[in-house]
Design a protein around this motif. Structure first.
Motif, PDB file in Angstrom:
ATOM      1  N   GLU A 132       0.879  -1.588   0.047  1.00 33.26           N
ATOM      2  CA  GLU A 132       0.085   0.513  -0.269  1.00 33.26           C
ATOM      3  C   GLU A 132       1.073   1.350   0.123  1.00 33.26           C
ATOM      4  O   GLU A 132       0.465   2.069  -0.487  1.00 33.26           O
ATOM      5  N   ASP A 133       2.161   1.186   0.694  1.00 31.31           N
ATOM      6  CA  ASP A 133       2.991   1.998   0.510  1.00 31.31           C
ATOM      7  C   ASP A 133       4.440   1.732   0.020  1.00 31.31           C
ATOM      8  O   ASP A 133       5.751   1.687   1.072  1.00 31.31           O
ATOM      9  N   SER A 135       6.861   3.419  -1.503  1.00 30.20           N
ATOM     10  CA  SER A 135       7.838   4.619  -1.038  1.00 30.20           C
ATOM     11  C   SER A 135       8.204   4.724   0.404  1.00 30.20           C
ATOM     12  O   SER A 135       9.320   4.172   0.391  1.00 30.20           O
ATOM     13  N   ALA A 173       5.757   5.216  -6.920  1.00 27.85           N
ATOM     14  CA  ALA A 173       5.122   4.991  -6.346  1.00 27.85           C
ATOM     15  C   ALA A 173       4.252   2.988  -6.566  1.00 27.85           C
ATOM     16  O   ALA A 173       3.710   2.500  -6.611  1.00 27.85           O
TER      17      ALA A 173
END
Length: 179
Positions: A132-133, A135, A173
């Motif tokens: 989900e993230d 980055s 991302a």
């Protein structure tokens, strides 16, 4: 130096998308083979073999934005950075995603470059897939960031060589999460 066996868990991979002016299958095959040789030279830290793939007047931009103009400059850079890679625990696979034949003798080639563990052949960029993230993971796993090179190849005297290339890291991302 003895060459290590190739590390490419994705080989042979799907056929690339081919666009642009009509081109014979033998040129598609030659370009795919050219990129496979680039992979081999990178994985085995073979600067001379790597440099054979460039025109004398080539333009190369590294993944970190360093511009190299002409084979002497590309050679000096390559001979500095490539040999130490032989002992690195990480190498990369190269898969041709797309070939755009601009003319029968000029092709833009989009490549998927994936970091891979030399020890076990594990694709390191999979750490980002479905995240989900992604980055947040990039700082913790810089060795896992894939590349997305573009080569502009010219066919001179029947041989495909790099005329210009941009080697770019994937820092988006959404692209990292999607794989």
């Amino acid at each position: 130096m003895s060459a290590t066996p190739p590390v490419n868990p994705a080989a042979p991979g799907p056929a690339p998308t081919v666009l642009g002016v009509p081109a014979p299958q033998e040129d598609v095959d030659a370009i795919v083979a050219f990129v496979a040789r680039v992979e081999h030279t990178q994985q085995n830290a073979l600067p001379d073999a790597f440099l054979d793939g460039f025109r004398e007047d080539a333009l190369w931009t590294t993944a970190h934005g360093k511009r190299l103009t002409g084979l002497p400059e590309i050679s000096a850079f390559t001979r500095t950075v490539l040999p130490p890679q032989a002992g690195s625990p990480v190498t990369a696979t190269y898969t041709v995603d797309l070939i755009l034949f601009i003319r029968p003798d000029i092709a833009a080639v989009k490549i998927r470059q994936r970091p891979v563990s030399r020890a076990d052949g594990r694709l390191l960029d999979e750490v980002f897939h479905g995240s989900e993230d992604p980055s947040a993971l990039m700082a913790a796993h810089p060795e896992a960031i894939p590349g997305t090179p573009t080569y502009v190849l010219a066919k001179d005297d029947g041989v495909w060589r790099v005329a210009a290339a941009q080697n770019t890291q994937v820092l988006d991302a959404g692209t990292l999460a999607a794989g």
